[in-house]
Design a protein around this motif. Structure first.
Motif, PDB file in Angstrom:
ATOM      1  N   GLY A 183       1.860  13.180 -17.988  1.00 53.56           N
ATOM      2  CA  GLY A 183       2.786  13.370 -16.877  1.00 53.56           C
ATOM      3  C   GLY A 183       3.098  12.123 -16.078  1.00 53.56           C
ATOM      4  N   LEU A 184       2.682  10.947 -16.574  1.00 53.07           N
ATOM      5  CA  LEU A 184       3.036   9.680 -15.936  1.00 53.07           C
ATOM      6  C   LEU A 184       4.301   9.175 -16.624  1.00 53.07           C
ATOM      7  CD1 LEU A 184       2.300   7.299 -14.003  1.00 53.07           C
ATOM      8  CD2 LEU A 184       1.036   6.309 -15.931  1.00 53.07           C
ATOM      9  N   LEU A 185       5.396   9.119 -15.889  1.00 57.86           N
ATOM     10  CA  LEU A 185       6.670   8.713 -16.492  1.00 57.86           C
ATOM     11  C   LEU A 185       6.678   7.215 -16.747  1.00 57.86           C
ATOM     12  CD1 LEU A 185       9.491   9.494 -17.471  1.00 57.86           C
ATOM     13  CD2 LEU A 185      10.302   9.177 -15.123  1.00 57.86           C
ATOM     14  N   THR A 186       6.991   6.841 -17.974  1.00 50.65           N
ATOM     15  CA  THR A 186       7.108   5.438 -18.354  1.00 50.65           C
ATOM     16  C   THR A 186       8.574   5.147 -18.637  1.00 50.65           C
ATOM     17  OG1 THR A 186       6.576   6.043 -20.639  1.00 50.65           O
ATOM     18  CG2 THR A 186       4.763   5.250 -19.267  1.00 50.65           C
ATOM     19  N   VAL A 187       9.091   4.128 -17.980  1.00 51.24           N
ATOM     20  CA  VAL A 187      10.514   3.789 -18.058  1.00 51.24           C
ATOM     21  C   VAL A 187      10.654   2.356 -18.554  1.00 51.24           C
ATOM     22  CG1 VAL A 187      12.604   3.407 -16.684  1.00 51.24           C
ATOM     23  CG2 VAL A 187      11.137   5.389 -16.215  1.00 51.24           C
ATOM     24  N   THR A 188      11.435   2.159 -19.594  1.00 50.69           N
ATOM     25  CA  THR A 188      11.723   0.807 -20.050  1.00 50.69           C
ATOM     26  C   THR A 188      13.124   0.415 -19.577  1.00 50.69           C
ATOM     27  OG1 THR A 188      12.510   1.613 -22.190  1.00 50.69           O
ATOM     28  CG2 THR A 188      10.215   0.940 -22.062  1.00 50.69           C
ATOM     29  N   LEU A 189      13.192  -0.763 -18.980  1.00 43.03           N
ATOM     30  CA  LEU A 189      14.454  -1.328 -18.514  1.00 43.03           C
ATOM     31  C   LEU A 189      14.552  -2.764 -19.013  1.00 43.03           C
ATOM     32  CD1 LEU A 189      14.573  -0.101 -14.787  1.00 43.03           C
ATOM     33  CD2 LEU A 189      15.809   0.851 -16.746  1.00 43.03           C
ATOM     34  N   PRO A 190      15.751  -3.322 -19.110  1.00 47.18           N
ATOM     35  CA  PRO A 190      15.897  -4.706 -19.566  1.00 47.18           C
ATOM     36  C   PRO A 190      15.159  -5.691 -18.643  1.00 47.18           C
ATOM     37  CG  PRO A 190      18.018  -3.587 -19.544  1.00 47.18           C
ATOM     38  CD  PRO A 190      17.046  -2.669 -18.859  1.00 47.18           C
ATOM     39  N   HIS A 191      14.766  -6.826 -19.224  1.00 43.60           N
ATOM     40  CA  HIS A 191      14.069  -7.876 -18.454  1.00 43.60           C
ATOM     41  C   HIS A 191      14.828  -8.222 -17.174  1.00 43.60           C
ATOM     42  CE1 HIS A 191      10.964  -9.097 -21.375  1.00 43.60           C
ATOM     43  NE2 HIS A 191      11.853  -8.727 -22.293  1.00 43.60           N
ATOM     44  N   ALA A 192      16.130  -8.377 -17.280  1.00 40.46           N
ATOM     45  CA  ALA A 192      16.920  -8.792 -16.119  1.00 40.46           C
ATOM     46  C   ALA A 192      16.843  -7.754 -15.002  1.00 40.46           C
ATOM     47  CB  ALA A 192      18.378  -9.021 -16.521  1.00 40.46           C
ATOM     48  N   THR A 193      16.816  -6.475 -15.357  1.00 40.83           N
ATOM     49  CA  THR A 193      16.737  -5.419 -14.345  1.00 40.83           C
ATOM     50  C   THR A 193      15.351  -5.393 -13.715  1.00 40.83           C
ATOM     51  OG1 THR A 193      18.329  -4.138 -15.643  1.00 40.83           O
ATOM     52  CG2 THR A 193      17.120  -2.962 -13.920  1.00 40.83           C
ATOM     53  N   VAL A 194      14.306  -5.541 -14.533  1.00 42.94           N
ATOM     54  CA  VAL A 194      12.946  -5.598 -13.997  1.00 42.94           C
ATOM     55  C   VAL A 194      12.816  -6.787 -13.052  1.00 42.94           C
ATOM     56  CG1 VAL A 194      10.517  -6.004 -14.605  1.00 42.94           C
ATOM     57  CG2 VAL A 194      11.887  -4.339 -15.905  1.00 42.94           C
TER      58      VAL A 194
ATOM     59  N   ARG B  88       0.850  -1.195   0.000  1.00 39.55           N
ATOM     60  CA  ARG B  88       0.000   0.000   0.000  1.00 39.55           C
ATOM     61  C   ARG B  88       0.881   1.239   0.000  1.00 39.55           C
ATOM     62  NH1 ARG B  88      -4.119  -2.597   3.528  1.00 39.55           N
ATOM     63  NH2 ARG B  88      -5.499  -3.561   1.997  1.00 39.55           N
ATOM     64  N   GLY B  89       0.477   2.220  -0.743  1.00 40.37           N
ATOM     65  CA  GLY B  89       1.229   3.467  -0.799  1.00 40.37           C
ATOM     66  C   GLY B  89       2.358   3.466  -1.807  1.00 40.37           C
ATOM     67  N   GLY B  90       2.522   2.365  -2.539  1.00 42.23           N
ATOM     68  CA  GLY B  90       3.563   2.327  -3.563  1.00 42.23           C
ATOM     69  C   GLY B  90       3.278   3.346  -4.657  1.00 42.23           C
ATOM     70  N   SER B  91       4.297   4.034  -5.105  1.00 46.12           N
ATOM     71  CA  SER B  91       4.113   5.066  -6.129  1.00 46.12           C
ATOM     72  C   SER B  91       4.819   4.731  -7.449  1.00 46.12           C
ATOM     73  CB  SER B  91       4.617   6.414  -5.601  1.00 46.12           C
ATOM     74  OG  SER B  91       5.968   6.304  -5.196  1.00 46.12           O
ATOM     75  N   ILE B  92       5.453   3.561  -7.488  1.00 44.88           N
ATOM     76  CA  ILE B  92       6.132   3.091  -8.690  1.00 44.88           C
ATOM     77  C   ILE B  92       5.604   1.691  -8.994  1.00 44.88           C
ATOM     78  CG2 ILE B  92       8.361   2.486  -9.724  1.00 44.88           C
ATOM     79  CD1 ILE B  92       9.626   4.478  -7.652  1.00 44.88           C
ATOM     80  N   LEU B  93       5.086   1.503 -10.202  1.00 45.19           N
ATOM     81  CA  LEU B  93       4.581   0.199 -10.611  1.00 45.19           C
ATOM     82  C   LEU B  93       5.635  -0.463 -11.478  1.00 45.19           C
ATOM     83  CD1 LEU B  93       2.125  -1.762 -10.647  1.00 45.19           C
ATOM     84  CD2 LEU B  93       1.446  -0.647 -12.785  1.00 45.19           C
ATOM     85  N   VAL B  94       6.027  -1.695 -11.110  1.00 48.41           N
ATOM     86  CA  VAL B  94       7.000  -2.465 -11.892  1.00 48.41           C
ATOM     87  C   VAL B  94       6.251  -3.656 -12.482  1.00 48.41           C
ATOM     88  CG1 VAL B  94       9.215  -3.649 -11.895  1.00 48.41           C
ATOM     89  CG2 VAL B  94       8.850  -1.718 -10.334  1.00 48.41           C
ATOM     90  N   ALA B  95       6.051  -3.635 -13.787  1.00 51.37           N
ATOM     91  CA  ALA B  95       5.191  -4.611 -14.447  1.00 51.37           C
ATOM     92  C   ALA B  95       5.940  -5.368 -15.535  1.00 51.37           C
ATOM     93  CB  ALA B  95       3.969  -3.911 -15.036  1.00 51.37           C
ATOM     94  N   GLY B  96       5.261  -6.379 -16.091  1.00 50.26           N
ATOM     95  CA  GLY B  96       5.832  -7.193 -17.156  1.00 50.26           C
ATOM     96  C   GLY B  96       5.757  -6.497 -18.504  1.00 50.26           C
ATOM     97  N   GLU B  97       6.311  -7.144 -19.501  1.00 51.65           N
ATOM     98  CA  GLU B  97       6.442  -6.536 -20.828  1.00 51.65           C
ATOM     99  C   GLU B  97       5.099  -6.299 -21.499  1.00 51.65           C
ATOM    100  OE1 GLU B  97       8.882  -9.142 -23.081  1.00 51.65           O
ATOM    101  OE2 GLU B  97       7.498 -10.804 -22.935  1.00 51.65           O
ATOM    102  N   MET B  98       5.124  -5.394 -22.450  1.00 56.87           N
ATOM    103  CA  MET B  98       3.966  -4.969 -23.249  1.00 56.87           C
ATOM    104  C   MET B  98       2.816  -4.499 -22.366  1.00 56.87           C
ATOM    105  SD  MET B  98       4.918  -4.688 -26.228  1.00 56.87           S
ATOM    106  CE  MET B  98       3.358  -4.175 -26.882  1.00 56.87           C
ATOM    107  N   PHE B  99       3.131  -3.593 -21.471  1.00 51.74           N
ATOM    108  CA  PHE B  99       2.127  -3.014 -20.579  1.00 51.74           C
ATOM    109  C   PHE B  99       1.325  -1.967 -21.346  1.00 51.74           C
ATOM    110  CE2 PHE B  99       0.606  -0.134 -17.274  1.00 51.74           C
ATOM    111  CZ  PHE B  99       0.140  -1.026 -16.319  1.00 51.74           C
ATOM    112  N   GLY B 100       0.005  -2.009 -21.203  1.00 53.04           N
ATOM    113  CA  GLY B 100      -0.859  -1.002 -21.807  1.00 53.04           C
ATOM    114  C   GLY B 100      -1.332  -1.308 -23.207  1.00 53.04           C
ATOM    115  N   THR B 101      -1.367  -2.587 -23.587  1.00 53.70           N
ATOM    116  CA  THR B 101      -1.887  -2.959 -24.904  1.00 53.70           C
ATOM    117  C   THR B 101      -3.397  -2.725 -24.928  1.00 53.70           C
ATOM    118  OG1 THR B 101      -2.171  -5.260 -24.223  1.00 53.70           O
ATOM    119  CG2 THR B 101      -0.087  -4.682 -25.291  1.00 53.70           C
ATOM    120  N   GLY B 102      -4.007  -2.911 -26.089  1.00 49.16           N
ATOM    121  CA  GLY B 102      -5.463  -2.773 -26.187  1.00 49.16           C
ATOM    122  C   GLY B 102      -5.862  -1.394 -26.672  1.00 49.16           C
ATOM    123  N   SER B 103      -7.023  -0.943 -26.206  1.00 45.10           N
ATOM    124  CA  SER B 103      -7.564   0.335 -26.667  1.00 45.10           C
ATOM    125  C   SER B 103      -6.709   1.493 -26.163  1.00 45.10           C
ATOM    126  CB  SER B 103      -9.007   0.505 -26.179  1.00 45.10           C
ATOM    127  OG  SER B 103      -9.020   0.734 -24.784  1.00 45.10           O
TER     128      SER B 103
END
Length: 197
Positions: A109-120, A60-75
């Protein structure tokens, strides 16, 4: 839009790939034209599961989301970006984003950062082991840092400059209002004109 320079916060590990915008915010939460109040719809279907990561007190209260590849597909719904922001996320880190989602995020204003799989993967492991791990995202230096970890990320200079100044594309254009007005005064009179509403 708020200025983004450096953000330090805790992170939420979302170990899912190909998360689409309907999963980020199901359509039933998008039946309004207002710009805020979408935090309850964020991952609305998944949050019915008590074990879902956003339901875990440790995250709770996390302000950084660390997700898997191809985030935000679809509409291309902007509600997905707004829901993430309204919940309190300032940054989303993944190995890759859907192009339209990333463009919408950076414009809002939502920063999107791509990092290598190993770093994620390393970030996921750290966050799951120690949920209060502090992560710093520095837009000036284009780096993500945690204790013993530093990774650079790419972002085009125009977008970086806008975010550092807290300007959306309209505000960035309006910085040149005098030059635009001067150009309009010099234009041939037979060309179409724009007038204020």
């Amino acid at each position: 839009m708020e200025k983004f320079t450096v953000h330090t916060g805790t992170a939420v590990p979302l170990r899912r790939r190909d998360v689409d915008t309907d999963q980020i915010i199901p359509g039933r939460f998008c039946a309004t034209h207002r710009r805020n109040g979408f935090e309850d719809g964020l991952f609305g279907d998944w949050r019915k599961d008590p074990d879902f990561v956003l339901n875990q007190p440790a995250h709770r209260g996390g302000s950084i989301l660390v997700a898997g590849e191809m985030f935000g597909t679809g509409s291309s719904r902007e509600y997905a970006v707004w829901a993430l922001q309204d919940y309190g996320f300032k940054v989303v880190i993944t190995p890759s984003f859907a192009d339209i989602f990333r463009a919408n995020s950076l414009m809002a204003g939502l920063l999107t950062v791509t990092l290598p799989h190993a770093t994620v993967d390393e970030l996921w492991q750290r966050i799951e082991a120690e949920p209060d791990t502090a992560i710093t995202v520095d837009l000036r230096a284009r780096t993500v840092r945690a204790e013993g970890l530093e990774a650079g990320f790419a972002l085009d200079e125009d977008t970086r400059a806008r975010m550092l100044e807290g300007l959306d594309q309209i505000a960035a254009t309006l910085r040149h209002e005098d030059a635009i007005a001067a150009y309009e005064r010099r234009r041939r009179s037979g060309l179409p004109v724009s007038t204020p509403a």
